[in-house]
Scaffold this motif. Sequence first.
Motif, PDB file in Angstrom:
ATOM      1  N   LEU A  22      29.565  79.039  47.128  1.00  0.00           N
ATOM      2  CA  LEU A  22      30.208  78.774  45.839  1.00  0.00           C
ATOM      3  C   LEU A  22      29.443  79.530  44.756  1.00  0.00           C
ATOM      4  N   ASN A  23      30.122  80.444  44.074  1.00  0.00           N
ATOM      5  CA  ASN A  23      29.489  81.256  43.038  1.00  0.00           C
ATOM      6  C   ASN A  23      29.479  80.490  41.715  1.00  0.00           C
ATOM      7  N   THR A  24      28.355  79.859  41.429  1.00  0.00           N
ATOM      8  CA  THR A  24      28.250  79.035  40.219  1.00  0.00           C
ATOM      9  C   THR A  24      27.803  79.853  39.005  1.00  0.00           C
ATOM     10  N   ARG A  25      27.690  81.156  39.164  1.00  0.00           N
ATOM     11  CA  ARG A  25      27.312  82.013  38.026  1.00  0.00           C
ATOM     12  C   ARG A  25      28.512  82.783  37.481  1.00  0.00           C
ATOM     13  N   SER A  26      29.687  82.549  38.049  1.00  0.00           N
ATOM     14  CA  SER A  26      30.873  83.302  37.643  1.00  0.00           C
ATOM     15  C   SER A  26      31.501  82.732  36.373  1.00  0.00           C
ATOM     16  N   THR A  27      32.300  83.566  35.729  1.00  0.00           N
ATOM     17  CA  THR A  27      33.028  83.094  34.546  1.00  0.00           C
ATOM     18  C   THR A  27      34.063  82.053  34.946  1.00  0.00           C
ATOM     19  N   ASN A  28      34.597  82.160  36.163  1.00  0.00           N
ATOM     20  CA  ASN A  28      35.554  81.146  36.634  1.00  0.00           C
ATOM     21  C   ASN A  28      34.887  79.780  36.720  1.00  0.00           C
ATOM     22  N   ILE A  47      37.374  79.291  59.202  1.00  0.00           N
ATOM     23  CA  ILE A  47      36.405  80.299  58.753  1.00  0.00           C
ATOM     24  C   ILE A  47      35.657  79.777  57.528  1.00  0.00           C
ATOM     25  N   MET A  48      36.378  79.154  56.616  1.00  0.00           N
ATOM     26  CA  MET A  48      35.744  78.617  55.408  1.00  0.00           C
ATOM     27  C   MET A  48      34.758  77.516  55.767  1.00  0.00           C
ATOM     28  N   ALA A  49      35.115  76.661  56.704  1.00  0.00           N
ATOM     29  CA  ALA A  49      34.208  75.589  57.133  1.00  0.00           C
ATOM     30  C   ALA A  49      32.960  76.174  57.797  1.00  0.00           C
ATOM     31  N   GLN A  50      33.144  77.194  58.617  1.00  0.00           N
ATOM     32  CA  GLN A  50      32.006  77.853  59.265  1.00  0.00           C
ATOM     33  C   GLN A  50      31.118  78.526  58.220  1.00  0.00           C
ATOM     34  N   ALA A  51      31.743  79.173  57.240  1.00  0.00           N
ATOM     35  CA  ALA A  51      30.977  79.837  56.179  1.00  0.00           C
ATOM     36  C   ALA A  51      30.186  78.816  55.365  1.00  0.00           C
ATOM     37  N   TYR A  52      30.806  77.683  55.072  1.00  0.00           N
ATOM     38  CA  TYR A  52      30.110  76.648  54.305  1.00  0.00           C
ATOM     39  C   TYR A  52      28.950  76.066  55.104  1.00  0.00           C
ATOM     40  N   ALA A  53      29.140  75.913  56.406  1.00  0.00           N
ATOM     41  CA  ALA A  53      28.053  75.399  57.252  1.00  0.00           C
ATOM     42  C   ALA A  53      26.892  76.400  57.316  1.00  0.00           C
TER      43      ALA A  53
END
Length: 105
Positions: A49-55, A36-42
């Motif tokens: 990938l949330n690059t605006r998060s505090t993490n 599922i993660m691979a399909q979501a990334y495709a």
Amino acid sequence: MKLYGLKTCDTCRKALKSLPDADFKDVRTEGVPADIMAQAYAQFPDKLLNTRSTNWRGLSEEDRAKPPLELLAEHPSLMKRPLIEAEGQLHLGWTKDVQAALGVT
């Protein structure tokens, strides 16, 4: 229908409230199946990938340089949420478009 997110995420709570029959999967405790993660990334290569998060801001430059799928496996809370799997389709986020596609009014 499966909803992948965090139980502490307000957006995930809103989505779950509107989709009471969804099977909720907490990504911190249960993860997201690799396929599922691979399909979501495709499907959402620049958005998963949330690059605006505090993490994200708390990561070292070395960690940020890792491949996105590896980084998401190590830090599942970096995933944009929620990720919804419905009838073989994936939807990311809880925008008006996603709500319309899922028949939520």
